[in-house]
Design an enzyme around this catalytic site. Structure first.
Site, PDB file in Angstrom:
ATOM      1  CE  LYS A 283      10.205   2.440   3.237  1.00  0.00           C
ATOM      2  NZ  LYS A 283      10.353   1.668   4.474  1.00  0.00           N
TER       3      LYS A 283
ATOM      4  CE1 TYR B 158       6.250   1.740   1.575  1.00  0.00           C
ATOM      5  CE2 TYR B 158       6.512   0.840   3.782  1.00  0.00           C
ATOM      6  CZ  TYR B 158       6.978   1.011   2.490  1.00  0.00           C
ATOM      7  OH  TYR B 158       8.168   0.446   2.113  1.00  0.00           O
TER       8      TYR B 158
END
Length: 284
Positions: A166, A95
């Site tokens: 995510k 991420y």
């Protein structure tokens, strides 16, 4: 109806069931894997050591991101084992901040599709397209329009890296089974001239549609999710500010707003995920 367990190469190409060299002798015999794997049998810890050694051989975090993406596409169990072996090291790779660079180069790095791409060209067919997803029990959807990716602006279809990353965090840190998750990219065009002129860009090569057209399309998407995946949570992530505010008001009573998910949706087992997400660099 009970699904048939794949066998042989079909099993090895199924990232959710594939264990690669961790299949034991009995499993190899029963599942048609004899001769398709080396004779050596690993446990998960040995596979982890091998993966970490390969990651240590990479010279940049983008190379590590590419390696981990490929691992996610081939062996999800080992992928998540790697992430949780050292969350502080690997979560900023899958991420922020590394996913930002990966999104900028998404069309150039593309190897295998993941998630659903809902193009405005497919208006009035979204329910049909949602049914193309192989899992019927979807409980958490992260959807982006790609217009405000981190602090990088309009990345169009390249923004798919955000929902993918995510949801990987929610699985790794929160224990959310990956089969319950679905990353979605709404491709409404892009105003990024660099992408529009890039022959390797994979999104629609046209300027973004109007706010009214976008709202109508999102209405169809939300209605489709409620029909095909009833009860699923939809998280809007990295939309343009004006769109995010407008859509939040539009769906306030039906969809949890972005940034609230780690506190609201997974009531059990999410405390660790919240702490880890809080420690990640700011998304801008």
């Amino acid at each position: 109806m009970r699904m048939r367990t794949p066998r042989g190469t079909d099993l090895l190409h199924d990232p959710r069931r594939n264990k690669s060299t961790a299949f034991n002798e009995k499993e190899r015999e029963a599942l048609g894997l004899l001769g398709l794997l080396p004779e050596g049998i690993d446990d998960l810890d040995t596979q982890l050591r091998r993966a970490l050694a390969q990651l240590d051989g990479k010279t940049t975090d983008l190379e590590r991101y590419i390696y981990l993406s490929q691992l996610q596409d081939t062996d999800e169990t080992l992928f998540y084992r790697v992430l949780m072996s050292d969350p502080a090291r690997f979560m900023p790779i899958v991420y922020t901040p590394t996913v930002g660079e990966a999104c900028q180069k998404f069309g150039h790095l593309f190897r295998r599709p993941r998630g659903l791409y809902l193009s405005i060209k497919r208006k009035s067919r979204l329910r049909e397209i949602l049914r193309n997803w192989p899992e019927r029990d979807v409980r958490c959807i992260v959807v982006t329009s790609g217009e405000r990716i981190l602090g990088l602006g309009d990345l169009g279809a390249n923004g798919m890296g955000i929902p993918i990353g995510k949801l990987a965090l929610y699985t790794a840190a929160g224990g959310v089974p990956p089969q319950y998750t679905l990353p979605v990219l709404i491709d409404a065009g892009t105003n990024n001239e660099t992408l529009l002129s890039d022959p390797l860009y994979l999104g629609l090569k046209q300027n973004r549609i109007s706010a009214d057209e976008l709202d109508e399309f999102v209405d169809e998407f939300v209605a489709g999710v409620e029909s095909v995946f009833p009860g699923a949570l939809i998280q809007f992530e990295d939309w343009a500010g004006a769109d995010a505010i407008r859509l939040l008001e539009r769906y306030r009573d039906r969809v949890d707003p972005s940034k609230i998910i780690a506190r609201s949706v997974w009531r059990k087992g999410m405390e660790t995920a919240e702490d880890l997400l809080t420690d990640l660099p700011d998304e801008g």
